[in-house]
Design a protein around this motif. Sequence first.
Motif, PDB file in Angstrom:
ATOM      1  N   VAL A 199      15.786  38.778  22.560  1.00  0.00           N
ATOM      2  CA  VAL A 199      14.666  39.737  21.810  1.00  0.00           C
ATOM      3  C   VAL A 199      14.993  40.465  20.563  1.00  0.00           C
ATOM      4  CG1 VAL A 199      12.524  40.906  22.384  1.00  0.00           C
ATOM      5  CG2 VAL A 199      13.131  39.009  24.075  1.00  0.00           C
ATOM      6  N   GLY A 200      15.870  41.269  20.899  1.00  0.00           N
ATOM      7  CA  GLY A 200      16.553  42.056  20.011  1.00  0.00           C
ATOM      8  C   GLY A 200      16.672  41.473  18.648  1.00  0.00           C
ATOM      9  N   LEU A 201      17.199  40.020  18.713  1.00  0.00           N
ATOM     10  CA  LEU A 201      17.733  39.281  17.620  1.00  0.00           C
ATOM     11  C   LEU A 201      16.416  38.578  17.056  1.00  0.00           C
ATOM     12  CD1 LEU A 201      20.930  38.130  18.862  1.00  0.00           C
ATOM     13  CD2 LEU A 201      20.560  39.543  16.758  1.00  0.00           C
ATOM     14  N   GLY A 202      15.314  38.910  17.473  1.00  0.00           N
ATOM     15  CA  GLY A 202      14.123  38.348  16.995  1.00  0.00           C
ATOM     16  C   GLY A 202      13.537  37.099  17.367  1.00  0.00           C
ATOM     17  N   LEU A 203      14.069  36.705  18.659  1.00  0.00           N
ATOM     18  CA  LEU A 203      13.546  35.631  19.550  1.00  0.00           C
ATOM     19  C   LEU A 203      12.698  35.763  20.480  1.00  0.00           C
ATOM     20  CD1 LEU A 203      17.182  33.855  19.620  1.00  0.00           C
ATOM     21  CD2 LEU A 203      15.463  33.426  17.845  1.00  0.00           C
ATOM     22  N   HIS A 204      12.100  34.535  20.604  1.00  0.00           N
ATOM     23  CA  HIS A 204      11.101  34.628  21.882  1.00  0.00           C
ATOM     24  C   HIS A 204      11.938  33.672  22.976  1.00  0.00           C
ATOM     25  CE1 HIS A 204       7.682  35.855  19.365  1.00  0.00           C
ATOM     26  NE2 HIS A 204       6.917  35.972  20.450  1.00  0.00           N
ATOM     27  N   LEU A 205      11.612  33.855  24.247  1.00  0.00           N
ATOM     28  CA  LEU A 205      12.239  33.138  25.175  1.00  0.00           C
ATOM     29  C   LEU A 205      11.357  31.860  25.681  1.00  0.00           C
ATOM     30  CD1 LEU A 205      13.292  36.385  27.091  1.00  0.00           C
ATOM     31  CD2 LEU A 205      14.680  35.030  25.514  1.00  0.00           C
ATOM     32  N   GLY A 206      11.885  30.644  25.993  1.00  0.00           N
ATOM     33  CA  GLY A 206      11.477  29.544  26.247  1.00  0.00           C
ATOM     34  C   GLY A 206      11.448  29.504  27.826  1.00  0.00           C
ATOM     35  N   ILE A 207      10.430  29.396  28.564  1.00  0.00           N
ATOM     36  CA  ILE A 207      10.540  29.541  30.141  1.00  0.00           C
ATOM     37  C   ILE A 207      10.138  28.174  30.542  1.00  0.00           C
ATOM     38  CG2 ILE A 207       9.937  30.535  32.194  1.00  0.00           C
ATOM     39  CD1 ILE A 207      11.706  32.262  30.284  1.00  0.00           C
ATOM     40  N   GLY A 208      10.940  27.683  31.199  1.00  0.00           N
ATOM     41  CA  GLY A 208      10.540  26.154  31.790  1.00  0.00           C
ATOM     42  C   GLY A 208      10.800  25.909  32.994  1.00  0.00           C
ATOM     43  N   GLY A 209      10.856  24.683  33.720  1.00  0.00           N
ATOM     44  CA  GLY A 209      10.780  24.489  35.161  1.00  0.00           C
ATOM     45  C   GLY A 209      11.911  25.195  36.063  1.00  0.00           C
ATOM     46  N   VAL A 210      13.094  25.458  35.289  1.00  0.00           N
ATOM     47  CA  VAL A 210      13.868  26.290  36.232  1.00  0.00           C
ATOM     48  C   VAL A 210      13.381  27.462  36.938  1.00  0.00           C
ATOM     49  CG1 VAL A 210      16.425  27.481  36.010  1.00  0.00           C
ATOM     50  CG2 VAL A 210      15.913  25.353  34.854  1.00  0.00           C
ATOM     51  N   VAL A 219      14.161  37.821  36.247  1.00  0.00           N
ATOM     52  CA  VAL A 219      14.166  38.350  35.056  1.00  0.00           C
ATOM     53  C   VAL A 219      12.898  38.012  34.434  1.00  0.00           C
ATOM     54  CG1 VAL A 219      15.281  37.425  32.699  1.00  0.00           C
ATOM     55  CG2 VAL A 219      16.607  37.463  34.969  1.00  0.00           C
ATOM     56  N   VAL A 220      12.190  36.910  34.586  1.00  0.00           N
ATOM     57  CA  VAL A 220      10.689  36.624  34.057  1.00  0.00           C
ATOM     58  C   VAL A 220       9.749  37.847  34.628  1.00  0.00           C
ATOM     59  CG1 VAL A 220       8.771  35.148  33.915  1.00  0.00           C
ATOM     60  CG2 VAL A 220      11.085  34.455  33.753  1.00  0.00           C
ATOM     61  N   SER A 221      10.052  38.248  35.606  1.00  0.00           N
ATOM     62  CA  SER A 221       9.190  39.362  36.289  1.00  0.00           C
ATOM     63  C   SER A 221       9.289  40.535  35.216  1.00  0.00           C
ATOM     64  CB  SER A 221       9.327  39.597  37.735  1.00  0.00           C
ATOM     65  OG  SER A 221      10.735  40.140  38.094  1.00  0.00           O
ATOM     66  N   PHE A 238      26.507  31.653  25.811  1.00  0.00           N
ATOM     67  CA  PHE A 238      25.826  32.546  25.382  1.00  0.00           C
ATOM     68  C   PHE A 238      26.546  33.643  24.445  1.00  0.00           C
ATOM     69  CE2 PHE A 238      22.627  32.238  28.930  1.00  0.00           C
ATOM     70  CZ  PHE A 238      21.616  32.182  28.199  1.00  0.00           C
ATOM     71  N   ASP A 239      27.874  33.938  24.669  1.00  0.00           N
ATOM     72  CA  ASP A 239      28.835  34.755  23.924  1.00  0.00           C
ATOM     73  C   ASP A 239      29.173  34.053  22.588  1.00  0.00           C
ATOM     74  OD1 ASP A 239      29.021  36.415  25.849  1.00  0.00           O
ATOM     75  OD2 ASP A 239      31.084  35.802  26.394  1.00  0.00           O
ATOM     76  N   GLU A 240      29.251  32.850  22.474  1.00  0.00           N
ATOM     77  CA  GLU A 240      29.279  32.242  21.208  1.00  0.00           C
ATOM     78  C   GLU A 240      27.878  32.199  20.433  1.00  0.00           C
ATOM     79  OE1 GLU A 240      32.632  30.939  23.689  1.00  0.00           O
ATOM     80  OE2 GLU A 240      30.275  31.206  24.220  1.00  0.00           O
ATOM     81  N   LEU A 241      27.017  31.802  21.139  1.00  0.00           N
ATOM     82  CA  LEU A 241      25.586  31.690  20.300  1.00  0.00           C
ATOM     83  C   LEU A 241      25.157  33.385  19.806  1.00  0.00           C
ATOM     84  CD1 LEU A 241      22.981  30.506  19.590  1.00  0.00           C
ATOM     85  CD2 LEU A 241      22.189  30.974  21.692  1.00  0.00           C
ATOM     86  N   PHE A 242      25.435  34.365  20.709  1.00  0.00           N
ATOM     87  CA  PHE A 242      24.968  35.858  20.365  1.00  0.00           C
ATOM     88  C   PHE A 242      25.901  36.040  18.897  1.00  0.00           C
ATOM     89  CE2 PHE A 242      22.990  36.438  24.633  1.00  0.00           C
ATOM     90  CZ  PHE A 242      21.884  36.422  24.063  1.00  0.00           C
ATOM     91  N   GLU A 243      27.194  35.764  18.920  1.00  0.00           N
ATOM     92  CA  GLU A 243      28.107  35.806  17.834  1.00  0.00           C
ATOM     93  C   GLU A 243      27.440  35.265  16.601  1.00  0.00           C
ATOM     94  OE1 GLU A 243      32.779  35.361  16.713  1.00  0.00           O
ATOM     95  OE2 GLU A 243      32.145  35.286  18.564  1.00  0.00           O
ATOM     96  N   ILE A 261      18.638  39.468  32.430  1.00  0.00           N
ATOM     97  CA  ILE A 261      17.878  40.235  31.808  1.00  0.00           C
ATOM     98  C   ILE A 261      18.447  40.857  30.577  1.00  0.00           C
ATOM     99  CG2 ILE A 261      18.304  42.270  33.267  1.00  0.00           C
ATOM    100  CD1 ILE A 261      14.843  41.302  31.566  1.00  0.00           C
ATOM    101  N   ALA A 262      19.808  41.296  30.592  1.00  0.00           N
ATOM    102  CA  ALA A 262      20.330  41.759  29.455  1.00  0.00           C
ATOM    103  C   ALA A 262      20.524  40.593  28.263  1.00  0.00           C
ATOM    104  CB  ALA A 262      21.857  42.172  29.939  1.00  0.00           C
ATOM    105  N   GLN A 263      20.697  39.575  28.591  1.00  0.00           N
ATOM    106  CA  GLN A 263      20.878  38.569  27.414  1.00  0.00           C
ATOM    107  C   GLN A 263      19.486  38.193  27.131  1.00  0.00           C
ATOM    108  OE1 GLN A 263      22.595  35.651  30.380  1.00  0.00           O
ATOM    109  NE2 GLN A 263      24.769  35.777  29.158  1.00  0.00           N
ATOM    110  N   ALA A 264      18.165  38.380  27.826  1.00  0.00           N
ATOM    111  CA  ALA A 264      16.920  38.180  27.232  1.00  0.00           C
ATOM    112  C   ALA A 264      16.542  39.599  26.370  1.00  0.00           C
ATOM    113  CB  ALA A 264      16.025  38.134  28.735  1.00  0.00           C
ATOM    114  N   GLN A 265      17.283  40.629  26.774  1.00  0.00           N
ATOM    115  CA  GLN A 265      16.819  41.802  25.902  1.00  0.00           C
ATOM    116  C   GLN A 265      17.481  41.479  24.591  1.00  0.00           C
ATOM    117  OE1 GLN A 265      17.748  44.685  28.523  1.00  0.00           O
ATOM    118  NE2 GLN A 265      15.724  45.106  29.515  1.00  0.00           N
ATOM    119  N   ARG A 266      18.711  41.206  24.883  1.00  0.00           N
ATOM    120  CA  ARG A 266      19.809  40.796  23.587  1.00  0.00           C
ATOM    121  C   ARG A 266      19.007  39.709  22.433  1.00  0.00           C
ATOM    122  NH1 ARG A 266      26.154  39.704  23.306  1.00  0.00           N
ATOM    123  NH2 ARG A 266      26.440  40.046  21.012  1.00  0.00           N
TER     124      ARG A 266
END
Length: 255
Positions: free
Chosen positions: A168-179, A190-192, A135-140, A161-166
């Motif tokens: 979204v703030g970078l213009g992405l949607h979140l893919g929610i799967g079987g996990v 988080v999803v709630s 996550f750190d490397e990707l957000f950078e 939730i903090a990573q989710a918000q980050r």
Amino acid sequence: MEFTDTHTHLYYSYGTPELASQMQRCFDSGVKYCLLPNVDSDSIAKVLGTVAAYPDNCFAMMGLHPCDVKADYQQQLNLIEQAISTNKIYGIGEIGVDLHWDKTTLPLQQDAFRIQTGWAKDAGLPVSIHCRNAFDELFELLEEVQDGRLTGVLHCFTGTIAQAQRAVGLGLHLGIGGVLTYKNAGLDTVVSQLDLQHIVLETDAPYLAPVPHRGKKNESSYLPYIAQKVADLHGMSVDTIAAITTKNAKRVFAI
């Protein structure tokens, strides 16, 4: 009720009777649309063949998966770019950063990511981003390449939730799967808290099958199990979740 699987590798079954069986189970389950992310040059033909067989239901993406970024990644990217130039695609993916298996390729993965997000921005296409232990490397990287033109999905999101918000703030949607359906994964908390306008559904088939099929081969027809969990968390009907997430997917991928 129409579901959209925004990330599935069901094309692995192309050329076998299993593909038709999987697609029929999709239709029976209400899964109408499937986005197919390429992983390397060898899978291009399977993606395109599946799309040709199901043009109203399957939509191609092209990209080089970070785990396939090796010493020959420039050659791989050239082959994928050629396929993009001659075929209709709906996104660049599956791209990203994966430090679970091999940390030594990080500089190559970073370069491949910059190149492929450049393709996406220039073509006005969304990206489908893989992130594992990075996550750190990707957000950078995202903060470096985001110039207001980058859109897409952070696929198989399992962060905080903090990573989710980050994201979204970078213009992405979140893919929610079987996990999401796994008892001790913690993704439910988080999803709630997420605004449903920011999520899309996915299976990542044949991987990460949801409960009650956990541990078995996943397929796109299992998407309703994920939708039901989202519905339970938000106190909504599964029909409503299907409608919202399909609308989101159509907006992101222009299908």
